[in-house]
Design a protein around this motif. Structure first.
Motif, PDB file in Angstrom:
ATOM      1  N   ASP A  10      44.439  49.317  46.847  1.00  0.00           N
ATOM      2  CA  ASP A  10      45.568  48.403  46.742  1.00  0.00           C
ATOM      3  C   ASP A  10      46.765  49.184  46.215  1.00  0.00           C
ATOM      4  OD1 ASP A  10      46.959  46.039  46.952  1.00  0.00           O
ATOM      5  OD2 ASP A  10      46.066  45.091  45.185  1.00  0.00           O
ATOM      6  N   SER A  11      47.960  48.724  46.548  1.00  0.00           N
ATOM      7  CA  SER A  11      49.176  49.409  46.098  1.00  0.00           C
ATOM      8  C   SER A  11      50.360  48.468  46.262  1.00  0.00           C
ATOM      9  CB  SER A  11      49.406  50.700  46.900  1.00  0.00           C
ATOM     10  OG  SER A  11      49.580  50.412  48.279  1.00  0.00           O
ATOM     11  N   TRP A  27      52.948  51.595  42.440  1.00  0.00           N
ATOM     12  CA  TRP A  27      51.674  51.555  41.719  1.00  0.00           C
ATOM     13  C   TRP A  27      50.529  51.635  42.722  1.00  0.00           C
ATOM     14  CZ3 TRP A  27      48.310  47.635  42.969  1.00  0.00           C
ATOM     15  CH2 TRP A  27      48.854  46.483  43.558  1.00  0.00           C
ATOM     16  N   GLN A  28      49.415  52.156  42.264  1.00  0.00           N
ATOM     17  CA  GLN A  28      48.230  52.263  43.119  1.00  0.00           C
ATOM     18  C   GLN A  28      46.991  51.874  42.338  1.00  0.00           C
ATOM     19  OE1 GLN A  28      48.898  56.473  44.431  1.00  0.00           O
ATOM     20  NE2 GLN A  28      48.517  55.664  46.488  1.00  0.00           N
ATOM     21  N   LEU A  29      46.053  51.275  43.044  1.00  0.00           N
ATOM     22  CA  LEU A  29      44.736  50.961  42.489  1.00  0.00           C
ATOM     23  C   LEU A  29      43.697  51.754  43.265  1.00  0.00           C
ATOM     24  CD1 LEU A  29      43.014  49.188  40.529  1.00  0.00           C
ATOM     25  CD2 LEU A  29      42.769  47.574  42.450  1.00  0.00           C
ATOM     26  N   PHE A  30      43.013  52.646  42.574  1.00  0.00           N
ATOM     27  CA  PHE A  30      41.925  53.417  43.161  1.00  0.00           C
ATOM     28  C   PHE A  30      40.593  52.805  42.741  1.00  0.00           C
ATOM     29  CE2 PHE A  30      45.403  56.309  43.474  1.00  0.00           C
ATOM     30  CZ  PHE A  30      45.119  57.174  44.511  1.00  0.00           C
ATOM     31  N   LEU A  88      44.053  51.930  37.725  1.00  0.00           N
ATOM     32  CA  LEU A  88      45.360  51.364  38.061  1.00  0.00           C
ATOM     33  C   LEU A  88      46.431  52.293  37.506  1.00  0.00           C
ATOM     34  CD1 LEU A  88      46.992  48.944  39.202  1.00  0.00           C
ATOM     35  CD2 LEU A  88      46.832  47.920  36.912  1.00  0.00           C
ATOM     36  N   MET A  89      47.311  52.807  38.398  1.00  0.00           N
ATOM     37  CA  MET A  89      48.311  53.795  38.009  1.00  0.00           C
ATOM     38  C   MET A  89      49.720  53.275  38.259  1.00  0.00           C
ATOM     39  SD  MET A  89      46.574  57.246  39.657  1.00  0.00           S
ATOM     40  CE  MET A  89      47.536  58.372  38.610  1.00  0.00           C
ATOM     41  N   ASN A  90      50.593  53.453  37.270  1.00  0.00           N
ATOM     42  CA  ASN A  90      52.008  53.120  37.413  1.00  0.00           C
ATOM     43  C   ASN A  90      52.783  54.415  37.661  1.00  0.00           C
ATOM     44  OD1 ASN A  90      54.659  52.308  37.273  1.00  0.00           O
ATOM     45  ND2 ASN A  90      54.633  51.792  35.097  1.00  0.00           N
ATOM     46  N   SER A 106      48.130  54.588  32.902  1.00  0.00           N
ATOM     47  CA  SER A 106      47.045  54.108  33.748  1.00  0.00           C
ATOM     48  C   SER A 106      46.070  53.269  32.931  1.00  0.00           C
ATOM     49  CB  SER A 106      46.300  55.283  34.390  1.00  0.00           C
ATOM     50  OG  SER A 106      45.738  56.123  33.375  1.00  0.00           O
ATOM     51  N   VAL A 107      45.337  52.422  33.632  1.00  0.00           N
ATOM     52  CA  VAL A 107      44.245  51.649  33.052  1.00  0.00           C
ATOM     53  C   VAL A 107      42.996  52.027  33.833  1.00  0.00           C
ATOM     54  CG1 VAL A 107      43.271  49.349  32.715  1.00  0.00           C
ATOM     55  CG2 VAL A 107      45.713  49.739  32.344  1.00  0.00           C
ATOM     56  N   PHE A 108      41.965  52.473  33.133  1.00  0.00           N
ATOM     57  CA  PHE A 108      40.722  52.950  33.744  1.00  0.00           C
ATOM     58  C   PHE A 108      39.612  51.981  33.341  1.00  0.00           C
ATOM     59  CE2 PHE A 108      38.457  57.307  34.608  1.00  0.00           C
ATOM     60  CZ  PHE A 108      37.950  56.803  35.794  1.00  0.00           C
ATOM     61  N   LEU A 109      39.018  51.303  34.305  1.00  0.00           N
ATOM     62  CA  LEU A 109      38.053  50.245  34.022  1.00  0.00           C
ATOM     63  C   LEU A 109      36.727  50.462  34.764  1.00  0.00           C
ATOM     64  CD1 LEU A 109      40.488  47.224  34.578  1.00  0.00           C
ATOM     65  CD2 LEU A 109      39.919  48.322  32.371  1.00  0.00           C
ATOM     66  N   LYS A 110      35.659  50.007  34.136  1.00  0.00           N
ATOM     67  CA  LYS A 110      34.363  49.902  34.816  1.00  0.00           C
ATOM     68  C   LYS A 110      34.071  48.423  35.015  1.00  0.00           C
ATOM     69  CE  LYS A 110      30.413  50.965  32.745  1.00  0.00           C
ATOM     70  NZ  LYS A 110      29.315  51.771  32.196  1.00  0.00           N
ATOM     71  N   LEU A 111      33.810  48.039  36.249  1.00  0.00           N
ATOM     72  CA  LEU A 111      33.583  46.652  36.610  1.00  0.00           C
ATOM     73  C   LEU A 111      32.114  46.475  36.970  1.00  0.00           C
ATOM     74  CD1 LEU A 111      36.698  46.132  38.932  1.00  0.00           C
ATOM     75  CD2 LEU A 111      36.565  45.909  36.437  1.00  0.00           C
ATOM     76  N   THR A 112      31.438  45.606  36.226  1.00  0.00           N
ATOM     77  CA  THR A 112      30.014  45.354  36.456  1.00  0.00           C
ATOM     78  C   THR A 112      29.825  43.878  36.778  1.00  0.00           C
ATOM     79  OG1 THR A 112      29.447  47.073  34.847  1.00  0.00           O
ATOM     80  CG2 THR A 112      27.702  45.537  35.489  1.00  0.00           C
ATOM     81  N   PRO A 113      29.242  43.542  37.926  1.00  0.00           N
ATOM     82  CA  PRO A 113      29.021  42.124  38.255  1.00  0.00           C
ATOM     83  C   PRO A 113      28.316  41.384  37.131  1.00  0.00           C
ATOM     84  CG  PRO A 113      28.554  43.490  40.157  1.00  0.00           C
ATOM     85  CD  PRO A 113      28.798  44.421  39.010  1.00  0.00           C
TER      86      PRO A 113
END
Length: 439
Positions: free
Chosen positions: A322-323, A356-359, A374-376, A431-438
């Protein structure tokens, strides 16, 4: 998710991982190297041509020093996986050798070492091995730019690499020894597996069934600016979409500039996170003995959770999902058109980067655990940036809506969120660096 299910999922993940390695081996170098992205240090970005044996061995001491803590325990960078210490350019004695006037090979094809700078290469690599490190070398050099294309020069370089005890080699694109298949075949037939970096600045890329190297430059040289970092980062995107960055054959947008002049601490953290989430090799280049620099960046380069994201493999190397742009209306249309027309140029890579980009990078196929960054890229703060779970392919494909969110930079669990996670404010180049776990 109960513990029994998690245990089954992890066992499935291991089976999938090794199955994927078999698939990747079809086109990788088949030397057993770089199953995960390599980690280490190399001399060029900070020291350039100002290198000698004493300097390289001192950096070996720095990378194995346990004078700092990680999680309350004395820990070295080598303990975390940074084990390959690489000598870059300017080890050679430039001149004119033999009837063909080779610039750093003698008439028999053997590379000529500058003994004033490097009096005993074998002693240097022995020192690395004594410290449980691997030692990296550098070929097809830029400072001398040899014009030799004869097989004897390839053979001489391979012979010297082995005789001096090196474990890896960076093959640049400056000279005329550009046949990477020949190099890899010679190394593989030698009886010793050598980790090979293709440094042809994005000019020699793998295909699905050809990759005679273990990692390869996707970009030109990096420099100490945020624009250079983000420009180089963009070059990994098309390669990831083609699944051409895989175990044994990793895309590499150049060395880390973390700790080198030009980047702020915030920019350095974003830079490190970006290299982690796209599975780039993590090759440091700062002065490992400079306490001021090391103190400033220590928490970044020793973040175990970030490194774990980099080293994970669940079938995808990590890429943008996403961006967004700050442009609007007619200006947006004009700039978008300009970028598309120049999409293959270095100008586009440097200047046509979204605001901005979302990797994202899948961490587990069995559990759909995923990392996002998420990078600004903008020169000012941005508000209300949304990480939409529907935009993250590994979550969307599994129909995941409720997610447990963990902050990788700050090592904090943030709670369970449905459909999205909103970042209220993100500073320029942060940037915001996240781990997403269901959930």
């Amino acid at each position: 998710i109960n513990a029994e299910y998690m245990g089954i999922a992890r066992r499935m993940e291991k089976l999938i991982f090794f199955s994927l390695l078999c698939v990747c081996a079809v086109f990788a170098a088949n030397n057993g190297k770089a199953i995960t992205p390599p980690m280490g240090w190399r001399s060029w970005n900070l020291y350039g041509s100002n290198v000698d044996q004493k300097l390289i061995q001192s950096q070996m001491d720095g990378i194995t020093s346990r004078k700092r803590m990680v999680d309350g325990v004395p820990t070295s960078l080598a303990d975390l996986g940074y084990i390959d210490v690489g000598l870059d350019d300017n080890w050679q004695a430039c001149g004119s050798y033999g009837p063909d006037g080779y610039t750093y090979h003698d008439e028999n094809g053997n590379p000529v070492v500058n003994l004033n700078r490097f009096p005993d290469m074998k002693a240097m690599t022995d020192y690395a091995h004594k410290l449980n490190l691997t030692a990296g070398w550098y070929g097809n050099n830029c400072i001398c730019k040899d014009h030799c294309t004869d097989t004897k020069c390839y053979a001489g370089d391979v012979k010297a690499t082995l005789a001096y005890g090196f474990d890896s080699i960076k093959l640049d694109g400056c000279g005329l020894e550009l046949n990477l298949t020949m190099f890899m075949d010679m190394f593989n037939k030698s009886g010793k597996s050598i980790l090979v970096e293709n440094c042809h600045w994005g000019g020699t890329l793998p295909t699905y069934d050809w990759c005679p190297f273990n990692y390869y430059r996707s970009s030109g040289d990096i420099s100490g600016s945020y624009e250079s970092v983000t420009g180089n980062l963009q070059t990994t995107i098309p390669l990831a979409k083609q699944n051409l960055s895989t175990p044994g054959c990793w895309a590499y947008p150049d060395m880390l500039e973390v700790g080198c002049p030009g980047l702020s601490v915030v920019e350095s953290q974003s830079h490190f996170g970006a290299w982690c989430i796209v599975s780039s090799p993590l090759i440091l280049s700062h002065d490992l003995l400079n306490d001021t620099v090391s103190d400033a960046i220590w928490d970044i380069i020793t973040n175990r959770e970030a490194i774990a994201v980099n080293q994970a493999w669940a079938g995808e190397s990590g890429t943008v999902c996403d961006s967004g742009w700050w442009w609007a209306g007619a200006e947006a249309a004009a700039n978008s058109s300009l970028c598309k027309k120049n999409s293959n140029s270095r100008l586009a890579a440097l200047h046509c980067v979204p605001t901005w980009q979302l990797f994202y990078k899948p961490l587990s196929r069995a559990t759909n655990e995923t990392a996002v960054l998420l990078m600004n890229h903008h020169f000012s703060s941005l508000s209300s940036l949304k990480v939409s779970f529907a935009k993250v392919p590994s979550l969307a494909k599994a129909g995941v809506r409720r997610v447990h969110v963990r902050d990788i930079w700050n090592h904090k669990d943030l709670g369970v969120f449905t459909d999205s996670y909103v970042v209220n404010k993100l500073a320029s180049h942060d940037s915001v660096f996240l781990k997403l776990t269901p959930a």
